[in-house]
Design a protein around this motif. Sequence first.
Motif, PDB file in Angstrom:
ATOM      1  N   LEU A 128       0.951  -1.141   0.020  1.00 16.67           N
ATOM      2  CA  LEU A 128      -0.035  -0.270   0.013  1.00 16.67           C
ATOM      3  C   LEU A 128       0.955   1.196   0.038  1.00 16.67           C
ATOM      4  N   ILE A 129       0.523   2.232  -0.673  1.00 15.81           N
ATOM      5  CA  ILE A 129       1.335   3.536  -0.708  1.00 15.81           C
ATOM      6  C   ILE A 129       1.389   4.088   0.686  1.00 15.81           C
ATOM      7  N   ASP A 130       2.589   4.261   0.945  1.00 14.35           N
ATOM      8  CA  ASP A 130       2.597   4.988   2.554  1.00 14.35           C
ATOM      9  C   ASP A 130       2.715   6.313   2.380  1.00 14.35           C
ATOM     10  N   LYS A 131       1.648   6.948   2.820  1.00 15.83           N
ATOM     11  CA  LYS A 131       1.313   8.324   2.885  1.00 15.83           C
ATOM     12  C   LYS A 131       2.362   8.849   3.766  1.00 15.83           C
ATOM     13  N   ASN A 132       3.117   8.144   4.579  1.00 19.02           N
ATOM     14  CA  ASN A 132       4.125   8.942   5.384  1.00 19.02           C
ATOM     15  C   ASN A 132       5.233   9.548   4.759  1.00 19.02           C
ATOM     16  N   LEU A 133       5.607   8.848   3.508  1.00 16.91           N
ATOM     17  CA  LEU A 133       6.743   9.105   2.613  1.00 16.91           C
ATOM     18  C   LEU A 133       6.447  10.416   2.275  1.00 16.91           C
ATOM     19  N   GLU A 134       5.279  10.983   2.036  1.00 14.12           N
ATOM     20  CA  GLU A 134       5.147  12.334   1.277  1.00 14.12           C
ATOM     21  C   GLU A 134       5.965  13.195   2.099  1.00 14.12           C
ATOM     22  N   GLN A 135       5.930  13.123   3.461  1.00 11.30           N
ATOM     23  CA  GLN A 135       6.717  14.095   4.224  1.00 11.30           C
ATOM     24  C   GLN A 135       8.104  13.576   4.154  1.00 11.30           C
ATOM     25  N   THR A 136       9.047  14.430   4.810  1.00 14.33           N
ATOM     26  CA  THR A 136      10.482  14.137   4.893  1.00 14.33           C
ATOM     27  C   THR A 136      10.885  13.961   6.267  1.00 14.33           C
ATOM     28  N   ASN A 137      11.828  13.355   6.839  1.00 15.45           N
ATOM     29  CA  ASN A 137      12.058  12.918   8.103  1.00 15.45           C
ATOM     30  C   ASN A 137      11.142  12.205   8.835  1.00 15.45           C
ATOM     31  N   ASN A 138      10.453  11.411   8.117  1.00 12.76           N
ATOM     32  CA  ASN A 138       9.377  10.658   8.833  1.00 12.76           C
ATOM     33  C   ASN A 138       9.750   9.039   8.660  1.00 12.76           C
ATOM     34  N   PHE A 139      10.386   8.575   9.371  1.00 16.28           N
ATOM     35  CA  PHE A 139      10.668   7.075   9.291  1.00 16.28           C
ATOM     36  C   PHE A 139      11.189   6.591  10.661  1.00 16.28           C
ATOM     37  N   PRO A 140      10.562   5.171  10.930  1.00 16.38           N
ATOM     38  CA  PRO A 140      11.048   4.340  12.170  1.00 16.38           C
ATOM     39  C   PRO A 140      12.520   4.163  12.168  1.00 16.38           C
ATOM     40  N   THR A 141      13.130   3.923  13.264  1.00 16.60           N
ATOM     41  CA  THR A 141      14.454   3.316  13.473  1.00 16.60           C
ATOM     42  C   THR A 141      14.106   1.977  13.313  1.00 16.60           C
ATOM     43  N   ALA A 142      15.421   1.249  13.148  1.00 14.54           N
ATOM     44  CA  ALA A 142      15.551  -0.342  13.086  1.00 14.54           C
ATOM     45  C   ALA A 142      15.698  -0.670  14.343  1.00 14.54           C
ATOM     46  N   ILE A 143      15.416  -1.820  14.602  1.00 16.89           N
ATOM     47  CA  ILE A 143      15.442  -2.439  16.103  1.00 16.89           C
ATOM     48  C   ILE A 143      16.849  -3.341  16.039  1.00 16.89           C
ATOM     49  N   LYS A 144      17.349  -3.395  17.122  1.00 16.64           N
ATOM     50  CA  LYS A 144      18.582  -4.256  17.205  1.00 16.64           C
ATOM     51  C   LYS A 144      18.326  -5.420  17.864  1.00 16.64           C
ATOM     52  N   ALA A 145      19.165  -6.299  17.909  1.00 14.85           N
ATOM     53  CA  ALA A 145      19.053  -7.540  18.955  1.00 14.85           C
ATOM     54  C   ALA A 145      20.439  -8.166  18.761  1.00 14.85           C
ATOM     55  N   PRO A 146      20.697  -8.970  19.978  1.00 16.90           N
ATOM     56  CA  PRO A 146      22.177  -9.525  19.921  1.00 16.90           C
ATOM     57  C   PRO A 146      22.576 -10.090  18.832  1.00 16.90           C
ATOM     58  N   ALA A 147      23.785  -9.714  18.242  1.00 12.46           N
ATOM     59  CA  ALA A 147      24.289 -10.439  17.104  1.00 12.46           C
ATOM     60  C   ALA A 147      25.040 -11.934  17.399  1.00 12.46           C
ATOM     61  N   SER A 148      24.511 -12.657  16.570  1.00 10.75           N
ATOM     62  CA  SER A 148      25.311 -14.022  16.868  1.00 10.75           C
ATOM     63  C   SER A 148      26.528 -14.057  15.638  1.00 10.75           C
ATOM     64  N   ASN A 149      27.502 -14.703  16.202  1.00  9.00           N
ATOM     65  CA  ASN A 149      28.682 -14.989  15.524  1.00  9.00           C
ATOM     66  C   ASN A 149      28.574 -16.363  14.625  1.00  9.00           C
ATOM     67  N   GLU A 150      27.640 -16.958  14.677  1.00  8.66           N
ATOM     68  CA  GLU A 150      27.272 -18.387  14.098  1.00  8.66           C
ATOM     69  C   GLU A 150      27.800 -18.407  12.400  1.00  8.66           C
ATOM     70  N   ALA A 151      28.544 -19.111  12.002  1.00  2.90           N
ATOM     71  CA  ALA A 151      28.970 -19.144  10.476  1.00  2.90           C
ATOM     72  C   ALA A 151      27.720 -19.756   9.835  1.00  2.90           C
ATOM     73  N   THR A 152      27.576 -19.104   8.541  1.00  4.03           N
ATOM     74  CA  THR A 152      26.436 -19.199   7.666  1.00  4.03           C
ATOM     75  C   THR A 152      27.002 -19.886   6.261  1.00  4.03           C
ATOM     76  N   PRO A 153      27.069 -21.328   6.557  1.00  2.00           N
ATOM     77  CA  PRO A 153      27.529 -22.108   5.377  1.00  2.00           C
ATOM     78  C   PRO A 153      26.440 -22.137   4.467  1.00  2.00           C
ATOM     79  N   HIS A 154      26.707 -22.368   3.160  1.00  2.00           N
ATOM     80  CA  HIS A 154      25.698 -22.345   1.797  1.00  2.00           C
ATOM     81  C   HIS A 154      24.767 -23.733   2.312  1.00  2.00           C
ATOM     82  N   VAL A 155      23.364 -23.400   1.993  1.00  2.00           N
ATOM     83  CA  VAL A 155      22.453 -24.410   2.321  1.00  2.00           C
ATOM     84  C   VAL A 155      22.750 -25.536   1.570  1.00  2.00           C
ATOM     85  N   LEU A 156      23.044 -25.346   0.192  1.00  2.00           N
ATOM     86  CA  LEU A 156      23.091 -26.589  -0.693  1.00  2.00           C
ATOM     87  C   LEU A 156      24.238 -27.439  -0.149  1.00  2.00           C
TER      88      LEU A 156
END
Lengths: 364, 198, 152
Positions: A128-156
């Motif tokens: 849906l078109i976000d009417k908030n974007l018609e204004q500037t400086n109008n955006f939420p901030t990203a949430i943070k969570a503890p980062a894991s250092n687990e390796a991410t091997p290729h799934v295949l």
Amino acid sequence: MFVAVKGGEKAINNAHKLLAEARRGDTSIPEISIEQIEQQLSLSVDRVMSEGSLYDRLLAATAIKQARGDLIEAIFLVRASRTTLTSFGYSQPLNTSEMQVLRRISATYKDLPGGQVLGPTFDYTHRLIDKNLEQTNNFPTAIKAPASNEATPHVLGLLSDEGLMEQPPTDTDAEPNDLTREPLSFPANRDTRLQSLARGDEGFLLALAYSTQRGYARTHPFAGEIRIGKVAVEFTPEELGFTLELGEIEITECEMVNQFTGSKNTPPQFTRGYGITFGQGERKAMSMALVDRALRAEELSEDLVAPAQDEEFVLSHCDNVQATGFVEHLKLPHYVDFQAELELVRKMRAEQNVGQSQTSEAAE
Amino acid sequence: MNSLPATGFPNPSEDASHSFRGLLTAMSQPASIQPLTTQLPSVGKLNPASCLIALTLVDHESPVWLDDDLDDETVKQFFKFNCSAPLIKQQSKAMLAFFSHCPSPQGLANFNKGNASYPDASTTLIIQVKSLSSGNAVTLTGPGIQTEQVLKVDGLNKYFWAWFKTNQTIFPLGNDVILAAPDCLAALPRTTKIVEVS
Amino acid sequence: MTQIKPEKTNRQNWMAVLAKANWTDLAMLWDDFGNKPDFKILRPAETGLIMLRARTGAVGAAFNMGEATVTRSSVVSDSQIQGHAYILGRNGLHAEVAAEVDAALQDDALHQVVMARIINPLKTAASNKKHQAQQKTAATKVDFFTLVRGED
């Protein structure tokens, strides 16, 4: 045959000045900076880098500004720009297993070592078109969570370990073909096909990929893994003799898993298609992976029945700079060619008229 | 290893354009004397003309072969640093070969002669000579020479012209030669024919 | 799939830090660094291309995926130490400063102080930035679960 035309310089110069003014638009509105384009139209920048086949964010942003947002024109500008630069050589192959992951999903396994992260995705938005974007400086901030250092091997790799996945070719020392040095010729090897697809038009590949899903070369695909992230670029300069890290680039990688019923020499197993783009280009990477797999039809002894399996058709037409050059050249003056055709048609009609009057005379 | 590599052109893009034009003229007007478009110092035993040719024609895609006298750290470092050139020992893979002095015909036997599809893939031989204004005269003719061209060379051995003649028997294959004197250069493409050697 | 890679040398590590550094941070740190050696340019900053290679299926044979702009520069310090840099992008000043710092780091008299005042702060800044991004990514970690279908 080509015949040169002369003249028109003044009109051309004036047209280019008019273009510059049109590019700027209404001067009561602030001019856009290339940094703004690079940051806020970043997916356009990514597409121009991928299909322009040159990783340089600010150069792509400048091209987009110059092209007034016409991405194929911007891609053309980037391709032209690269021809002015000297070549230093070839990088080490990117090690995508050591990617700093910004997004990683799998449609085949829900529980992956290293986990699935959605990252900054349009998926699950309501479109849906976000009417908030018609204004500037109008955006939420990203949430943070503890980062894991687990390796991410290729799934295949998980399927490979079970022996259910075809093994990738092991002749990793062979020097791959380079389309920027050697023109395309057929039959093309997979390295050539992948290079060609990597710079190919997103829209064209998307349509071809779609066609394979709709039954034209049905390949039963699953998105084994899609990942976006940062990888290091490494290069070995001749004068230093050791490998340097030159920085990091962002890429998108897609591995498709396809069912394969097996052949005389191969037991039933899964096969793979591969897609990769600069920046965040998930749709293109997925399309590329599907088309890569479809183009392996001959190698896997499948029936050749669909356009997406025809490498000459796909590779000869996937480059949008070539395509736009040939299609758009039709608008340039063809006065002499057309005069020749005009003469020819007039002559044929005259001959036909003579023929008809003769037959009608004969009938009388 | 820590000695400074000899540097390249002072103004890379302009200097390379001028010297490329010079080499093009040399090749299209065989045996004509071309001045060096940029003054460069010698690098070890590599004379200024050879340096100019290297900086103009060699890059990471052009494997270079060096003869024994040139095969030292100073020269190798020059090629690696300025040209990113792969230095190789296998003569048949060389795109350019640099000779500190005129080799024997056997010394030229194993270089790439090109192939029927790509005769231009043959090794270009850069042979350093003492002078192109004194020495034995040779009269030449062929494409790019209106009638005849006399070339004086000091520094070629007595077998060279015999080798050059046999080089023509395999046309369109064969090697092109550039003679590199300290202060000028001249080219002997494979199409050039010998009229008389004095 | 897991390739055994040789351990990186100290020089490779600091060159990587310099290449990945934010240009303004690096410029500021090097500007504030007093008592720099004098440098002569051995090779002025030059921008060119490197063809990037990827692997078929991420682990198979290499192919050429597209190019990137790269800028290189080489300098020599007054104590005859050469510094080199190859950096993604077109920032000639970045390449030149990185080459200068590379030369300074090979100078035994300067090594420790340059590590402390240039490389370590850049490393910290880079790892902070990376950690921030990782934390934001981690918040989007998803746990899908499948529901049993209602049919027998």
